[in-house]
Design an enzyme around this catalytic site. Structure first.
Site, PDB file in Angstrom:
ATOM      1  CG  HIS B 257      -1.997   1.037   1.200  1.00  0.00           C
ATOM      2  ND1 HIS B 257      -1.811   2.315   1.652  1.00  0.00           N
ATOM      3  CD2 HIS B 257      -3.284   0.965   0.755  1.00  0.00           C
ATOM      4  CE1 HIS B 257      -2.939   2.999   1.498  1.00  0.00           C
ATOM      5  NE2 HIS B 257      -3.850   2.205   0.950  1.00  0.00           N
ATOM      6  CD  GLU B 312      -7.980  -2.457  -4.319  1.00  0.00           C
ATOM      7  OE1 GLU B 312      -7.811  -3.405  -5.112  1.00  0.00           O
ATOM      8  OE2 GLU B 312      -7.830  -1.272  -4.654  1.00  0.00           O
TER       9      GLU B 312
END
Lengths: 372, 372
Positions: B257, B312
């Site tokens: 991320h 996600e």
């Protein structure tokens, strides 16, 4: 920063409203507020109004090429979008109707990333038809199909009124569209660029931009100029009215500008068009008289302040002069700005980088929920 | 700057994408990427998921008060908006349909400035009904009216499927909505704030934000995680599949991320909910197996890289697990983010300043039109 209890540790520079922060680069327009100059791709706005049409100026912004014979007829409204417009309450604000129409257009056409000149043409030529359709529907009239022989601005008036405008009327509104087409990183254009920067589509960008322009800090309050000119009543009363207004502390609408310290070049271009009209609409006649007096009296009273005419001063009488009602002014401004918004979407998409600023946390320190 | 021929004279700092530039202040959330912490108004996201509901978290964001018993049932879709949704092509993307519905909702309700918690509640409770209606209409089914006894997330599933979800399913999606509710100045939230800063309305802000989230650089490509987990097939195959994928250079979706260098606290909260389910949907069972293997193998292979699970990775199996099809994922993410978008609109409007950055001109020097 690891301790949210100490936001003072965040020492990065912070400029409220991003004032003075450069958020991007553009080749589309250059504003020189001190000298009162506005260039689209290097060309002064006054020359563009004199020599061009909105279609040619839009093509210049999209492609960088100057093609003075370019045309851009209005396009029909897809049936699905028309159904959405018919469903809206007749009391809906035209800006809300236009934003919804552009969003629905995106749902129907599904434009891909990156934005292209073809997409820009299609959307810019769709929106006047959609707004004109809503302007008729809310009056209980049937929409008028676009006339492919008319260029965009004449075609917009035709679809509102059901009859072709005379050449001088179309020319006056075309000049307004040209001076409204583009103006750097204002809030709506910046919105369009932020949206495009996620690799979203051109309809999302323009729907967002319309939403930003709807706010009075950006789209302004053009009806205020109308009310003021209406109060003056006749050219002969202008001198007395302006002196009384200033004596009583009333603010003259349409003078002074955040960026332009000299005469707003867009106002100059619109006045030039107005003065060249053989039969000036009463609104323009009145505006010219008020401006002459106001500049003289403001100069006497505040010799050190740069209180020159701004674009809103002439926008209002031009829009009234061509027969538009004040509640259509903001959405008509949005139609004009389509060329700039879509050109910025193309420019952003062609050399894209996600626009994602930081934020300073100034809230509560870390804590547990009551009872946790 | 008086000479556009010399843009080099513009020496103001320029940070492409506004990276590292503080564009505002917020009390709503704090992200500590290094430590893997996310706080809403000071409360850790894990605690909020454990103790709260989406309605309570939304109220916390809007009002600053923690009221764990708050409820927020879905609201009916106004007839005008429903007509617009029925008019859209059944092939329209759900994000385009949702953006159009929110825009039409604004045209119908005409929310005033500044945005208020009541407006935020009304819009956040409208949108799930609108999206669910479109999800049914495009399948040829009649929309289902919202059940006032169901809270927002259960009510959304009810309106999609026509039957009430079981408690565990509603709970899993509620957790997803909580972790998706707010995340600082991402591109969509920043869009909502720029639009609000012109004194525009909350529907304009959220319609623009939906447009920004539609872009894959922001809203992501959640179906990629689905495809990957689908390829794995069974928990037993996870080890072999992950090792083969990494050996052949395939990128594992859902790991790493931009901000979080530690384990994404949103992924942790979703995993916790998944693990606590008595009967886990197959998708969550598979995801847990893949994650365990992937973290172990990634740690062996890249011991120095912070390749931890991101939100996600769990968003996809939760959304599949509750029965949503992948093409509804981005719009469902947008529903969850309504709480944050509208809270930011309230925060922006309460202490407003127009957001209007500068732009650097890099185009043509001043020139005359050919023949002018």
């Amino acid at each position: 920063m690891t301790d949210p209890a100490a936001p003072a540790a965040d020492t990065r520079p912070y400029s409220p409203g991003l004032e003075g922060v450069v958020a991007g680069e553009t080749s589309l327009s250059h504003i020189d507020g001190a000298a009162g100059r506005l260039l689209y791709r290097g060309y002064p706005i006054g020359e563009l109004v004199r020599a061009g049409s909105y279609a040619a100026v839009a093509e210049l912004l999209w492609s960088g090429e100057w093609r003075p014979d370019a045309t851009l007829p209005c396009l029909p409204v897809p049936g699905t979008v028309m159904a959405a417009l018919r469903a809206l309450p007749t009391t809906a604000r035209p800006m809300d109707a236009l934003r919804t129409a552009v969003s629905a257009w995106g749902a129907v056409t599904d434009p891909s990333f990156p934005p292209t000149p073809d997409q820009a043409r299609a959307l810019t030529a769709f929106s006047p038809s959609a707004l004109a359709a809503f302007a008729r529907i809310r009056r209980g009239l049937e929409p008028v199909a676009p006339d492919p022989d008319l260029d965009l601005v004449a075609g917009y008036l035709y679809q509102i009124n059901g009859e072709r405008p005379d050449a001088a009327t179309a020319r006056a509104l075309d000049a307004y569209f040209i001076v409204g087409a583009e103006h750097g990183f204002n809030a709506s254009t910046f919105t369009a660029r932020v949206i495009t920067s996620t690799r979203s589509d051109i309809a999302s960008a323009v729907a967002g931009a319309i939403g930003a322009m709807k706010g009075p800090l950006h789209g302004g309050a053009p009806s205020e100029v109308v009310e003021q000119i209406h109060e003056v009543g006749t050219p002969e009363r202008a001198e007395v009215w302006v002196r009384e207004a200033l004596a009583s502390g009333t603010r003259l609408m349409g003078f002074g500008h955040r960026v332009y310290r000299a005469y707003d070049p867009r106002a100059a271009a619109l006045r030039e068009v107005a003065e060249s009209m053989e039969h000036r609409p009463e609104w323009l006649e009145l505006a010219i008289a008020v401006e002459d007096v106001a500049l003289r009296v403001l100069g006497e009273k505040y010799p050190d302040r740069p209180l020159k005419t701004n674009v809103e001063f002439y926008a209002a009488p031009v829009l009234m002069g061509v027969g538009l009602t004040p509640d259509l002014f903001p959405a008509t401004f949005a139609l004009a700005r389509h060329a700039g918004w879509t050109a910025h979407a193309i420019e952003q998409g062609a050399a894209n980088r996600l626009i994602r600023p930081d934020v300073r946390y100034v809230g509560a320190a870390e804590r547990s929920l009551p009872g946790a």
